[in-house]
Design an enzyme around this catalytic site. Structure first.
Site, PDB file in Angstrom:
ATOM      1  N   SER A 165      -6.130 -10.911  14.885  1.00  0.00           N
ATOM      2  CA  SER A 165      -5.680 -10.153  16.053  1.00  0.00           C
ATOM      3  C   SER A 165      -6.026  -8.683  16.006  1.00  0.00           C
ATOM      4  O   SER A 165      -5.793  -7.968  16.986  1.00  0.00           O
ATOM      5  CB  SER A 165      -4.167 -10.315  16.229  1.00  0.00           C
ATOM      6  N   GLU A 172     -31.098  23.677 -40.427  1.00  0.00           N
ATOM      7  CA  GLU A 172     -32.358  23.002 -40.157  1.00  0.00           C
ATOM      8  C   GLU A 172     -33.608  23.826 -40.452  1.00  0.00           C
ATOM      9  O   GLU A 172     -34.642  23.266 -40.807  1.00  0.00           O
ATOM     10  CB  GLU A 172     -32.392  22.564 -38.681  1.00  0.00           C
TER      11      GLU A 172
END
Length: 838
Positions: free
Chosen positions: A487, A111
């Site tokens: 229950s 780059e």
């Protein structure tokens, strides 16, 4: 004298000014001077124009000094291992010193070779790019330096124009003045987009090679360095030749600059790309309902995106520690799924999961539906086309396969015909490979449910499953589904009774019980489960063990419903109305709430707050949640300082009398030993728990566990309807807990439930509740003599009456079984067959 001096002074100044003006007038007559003046004015005007057009509204580079990139949130399990991340972009922030020097040089070679020499702009490169653009009609090329790329990525947009390039150059020079070269490179390496939703080199290393940057080989470093030019091109398999050529160019540039040897270059060029298709395996990405619940709570606390604040889930870079236990979660998921499939087996195909258009875009439509499954090799497929003998099916990755009619012959439960006849193009179905490109149809259970596993010491949730698969249905039935508890509410009814003068040995009549509801409604008469009648007088313990409705409502009626609903509210189960039907589970709650209430029973009635997040830290490690979090001083000392070990004081309020809580737990141990959950007894570990079956029966439950682990589970249809008369908590929900316990609790040391201070253990006859002398309890769970827990001064008194000293004989049975067997059957065996009240 003073006036003459002042006059002389003023005359001298005027004389000097006139001389300058005369000189300028004289020079202006010369052509070359006039041209210099025009050029200077033009230059000044140009600078003003550039500032007005390009530089006037540029962002300040000062923000780069403290720049914080958006980072994903990382989730760790109970052992600190990363298991999930919340990310829309892959990002990992590293310091410049953490990047290998050879990796940095690879990016410089690709780059910006002169990065350490220029001041932000590569003037020779710009000249070359101008010439290229003037002679080339294609896409303009640039000569951006790394500094210019930082300016573009962090301060500007990706607009393709000369105006942006000029602004980029101005910012690059400013950045070079504000930051060091190393700081600029750190920003670049952390922020550069490199494809596969990866931003920064570390994220890309994980995305492409499943490695950290310090593990990369030279050829892999060179590949990553080529990605900034065209990340979406070089990362695709069909452009592999282009990627290899560009990579080899970078390797040659590195050798030309003296950063690697020719031998290193040649060895790296000989390597294949070796890209990984599995993504980042450093994070397990376990997902599921548990992680979705963590995400939901984090978003509620901190927000979702960067617009919601600096600590948002998808940008704040949070580190979240959870109680998530991989082994328990796997056991929970497997047990619940097996339970759902076991109930659904034999009922036929329930139909397609969803439908899409069966056009040439079916693969992308299937992928964008985000419907998936990870059970036993099953896959989600779309029916692409169908002929008389087979259907062509396709998957989200574009692959196709065959579904023969013989592999989809199960009955379609809505019509009674075969599932293959009901298939239509566009249907999304579950299939499993059978070999040779063929698949068999599988059925996603229509019934669903939820399960939570929690610590009774801290409220930490180890595991959570809110359905068959979160990608099939994101609705979390463990935390969001309000269901009747049946229950499973009864232990809290009896807890209220224990707080109001009763004991586990109190005799309660198991007989008809009716309540007058006024002239309009008349009498409301309660029944035991399955319509069974009463069986006479029994102890409270027996009533809870055998889950008798009539005994429960009678106890609630005797003490009044106000204490009952107050106990239910205090234990965090929910706000219920003071009706007797509430004592049988007619209200609503979630699996998480009822499981937490049972955990508080095991915690001697002390408050627990269920949690899936232990703590959350910001990106710098500061704990930001919970708000009242504080470190344990001395807990992480390297060497012992001779002082006592740091110990945490009990937290939470005392919501229930600890002796009451233990009495309930002690009775619930009997539910496992000889009651409605007796099928769990052969696990051979101390267990307490309660089954539950609601009217219909629409839902079946089991909640219970050990002194260290509590689990709750229910199954039922999302739109409540009857599961069938045979459905009971003991036969459907309890086996799910058993499957879980066989795996999750296999390596845990069994420990008994500890009684709190003050509890008195007394020998009694479990049928009559009378105190026993001269005999002792045995290991037989059906023995008549047991240890019972009493509060001080509440245990049965001494007596000289013979019938109260000698253990009572079993009373004659008042409820005969439907059929007589050759052998004598116990109450629990009869109730197990008939359903009890569960």
């Amino acid at each position: 004298m003073a006036e003459d001096t002042l006059s002389h002074f003023r005359m001298r100044i005027r004389r000097d000014t006139s001389a300058v003006a005369d000189w300028l007038r004289e020079m202006w007559t010369r052509r070359w001077f006039r041209w210099l003046g025009y050029l200077a004015l033009a230059g000044l005007a140009g600078l003003l124009l550039i500032w007005a057009v390009f530089a006037r509204d540029l962002p300040s580079v000062d923000q780069l000094r403290d720049y914080e990139p958006p980072l994903p949130t990382m989730v760790r399990d109970a052992e600190g291992k990363p298991v999930h991340s919340y990310a829309r972009e892959r990002r990992v922030q590293l310091a410049y010193s953490e990047y290998p020097p050879l990796l940095v040089r690879a990016f410089l070679a690709a780059e910006d070779k002169t990065f350490f020499e220029h001041g932000g702009i590569d003037y020779p490169g710009i000249a070359s790019a101008i010439v290229t653009n003037l002679t080339n009609s294609g896409r303009p090329v640039g000569a951006s330096t790394i500094t210019q790329q930082v300016a573009k990525n962090l301060l500007l947009t990706n607009e393709l124009s000369y105006r942006r390039k000029i602004r980029e150059a101005i910012l690059a020079m400013r950045i070079e003045d504000a930051l060091t070269k190393e700081q600029i490179l750190e920003l670049y390496l952390n922020e550069i987009p490199l494809g596969r939703r990866a931003f920064g080199v570390q994220a890309a290393a994980r995305a492409y090679f499943d490695k950290d940057v310090d593990e990369l080989d030279l050829h892999e470093m060179a590949f990553l360095a080529i990605l900034p030019k065209a990340p979406e091109r070089y990362g695709r398999a069909r452009f592999e030749d282009d990627a290899v050529a560009r990579r080899n160019f970078v390797l040659g540039s590195m050798e030309n600059n003296g950063w690697i040897t020719a031998a290193q270059r040649d060895a790296a060029r000989a390597m294949p790309l070796g890209l990984s298709e599995s993504g980042n395996r450093a994070v397990a990405q376990v997902g599921g309902y548990y992680m979705e619940e963590v995400r939901r709570q984090l978003i509620a606390e901190f927000g979702e995106t960067a617009e919601d604040g600096p600590l948002s889930v998808y940008a704040g870079g949070l580190w979240v520690r959870t109680p998530y236990d991989t082994k328990m979660q796997d056991a929970t998921t497997r047990a619940l799924r097996r339970g759902l499939i076991r109930y659904d087996a034999g009922k036929g195909w329930s139909g397609p999961i969803a439908t899409i258009e069966a056009d040439d875009q079916w693969a992308s439509r299937l992928a964008s539906s985000f419907i998936g499954i990870d059970y036993d090799g099953w896959r989600i497929a779309a029916v692409v086309s169908k002929s008389a003998g087979e259907a062509r099916i396709g998957f989200s990755n574009g692959e196709t396969g065959r579904l023969p009619a013989s592999a989809a012959s199960m009955r379609y439960r809505k019509t009674g015909g075969s599932a293959f006849d009901a298939l239509r193009p566009g249907d999304l179905i579950a299939v499993k490979a059978t070999g040779g490109g063929s698949y068999a149809l599988k059925n996603i259970p229509e019934v669903s449910g939820g399960m939570v596993v929690e610590s009774p010491h801290s409220g930490r949730i180890y595991a959570m499953q809110g359905g068959f698969d979160v990608r099939l249905s994101p609705f979390n039935r463990a935390t969001q589904a309000e269901r009747q508890p049946g229950s499973t509410i009864k232990p809290f009814v009896y807890a209220a009774a224990l707080d109001n003068g009763m004991t586990p040995a109190t005799m309660i009549v198991d007989g008809s019980f009716c309540v007058y509801q006024g002239a309009r409604f008349g009498n409301k008469c309660f029944r035991n489960f399955g319509g069974a009648g009463g069986s006479g007088e029994h102890t409270m313990r027996w009533g809870l063990e055998q889950s008798r409705n009539l005994m429960t409502v009678r106890a609630a009626s005797q003490i009044g419903m106000e204490p009952v609903v107050e106990t239910i509210r205090t234990m965090g189960i929910g706000e219920h109305e003071p009706y007797l039907s509430t004592a049988l589970g007619a209200g609503s709650t979630t699996v998480e709430k009822i499981t937490n209430a049972y955990a508080m029973l095991a915690n001697h009635g002390r408050e627990l707050k269920p949690r899936v997040i232990d703590y959350a830290q910001d990106r710098r490690g500061k704990v930001i949640f919970p708000r009242n979090w504080r470190a344990c001083d001395g807990c992480n000392m390297k060497d012992w300082d001779g002082k006592p070990m740091p110990r945490f004081a009990p937290s939470g309020e005392q919501l229930m009398d600890p002796m009451t809580a233990y009495q309930v737990v002690h009775m619930l141990e009997g539910v496992v030993q000889r009651g409605t959950a007796v099928r769990l007894r052969d696990l051979g570990i101390p267990l307490f728990g309660k089954t539950g079956t609601t009217s219909g029966p629409n839902d079946v439950w089991f909640v219970g566990g050990t002194p260290d682990v509590i689990a709750g589970v229910y199954i039922g249809f999302d739109q409540p309807r009857s599961m069938g008369g045979y459905a009971q908590g003991g036969s459907l929900a309890a086996p799910i807990f058993k499957d879980f316990a066989l795996v999750a609790l296999a390596d845990r040391q069994p420990i008994p439930f500890a009684a709190p201070k003050g509890v008195r253990m007394v020998r009694i006859d479990r049928r009559s509740g009378r105190r026993v002398y001269g005999s002792w309890p045995t290991s037989d769970p059906k023995a008549s003599i047991i240890w019972e827990a009493f509060k001080p001064e509440s245990e049965p008194r001494r007596t000289i009456r013979e019938e109260e000293i000698t253990p009572a004989r079993p009373a004659p049975r008042q409820d005969a079984p439907v059929r007589q067997d050759s052998g004598r059957r116990t109450d629990s065996e009869f109730l197990e067959d008939r359903g009890g009240i569960i």
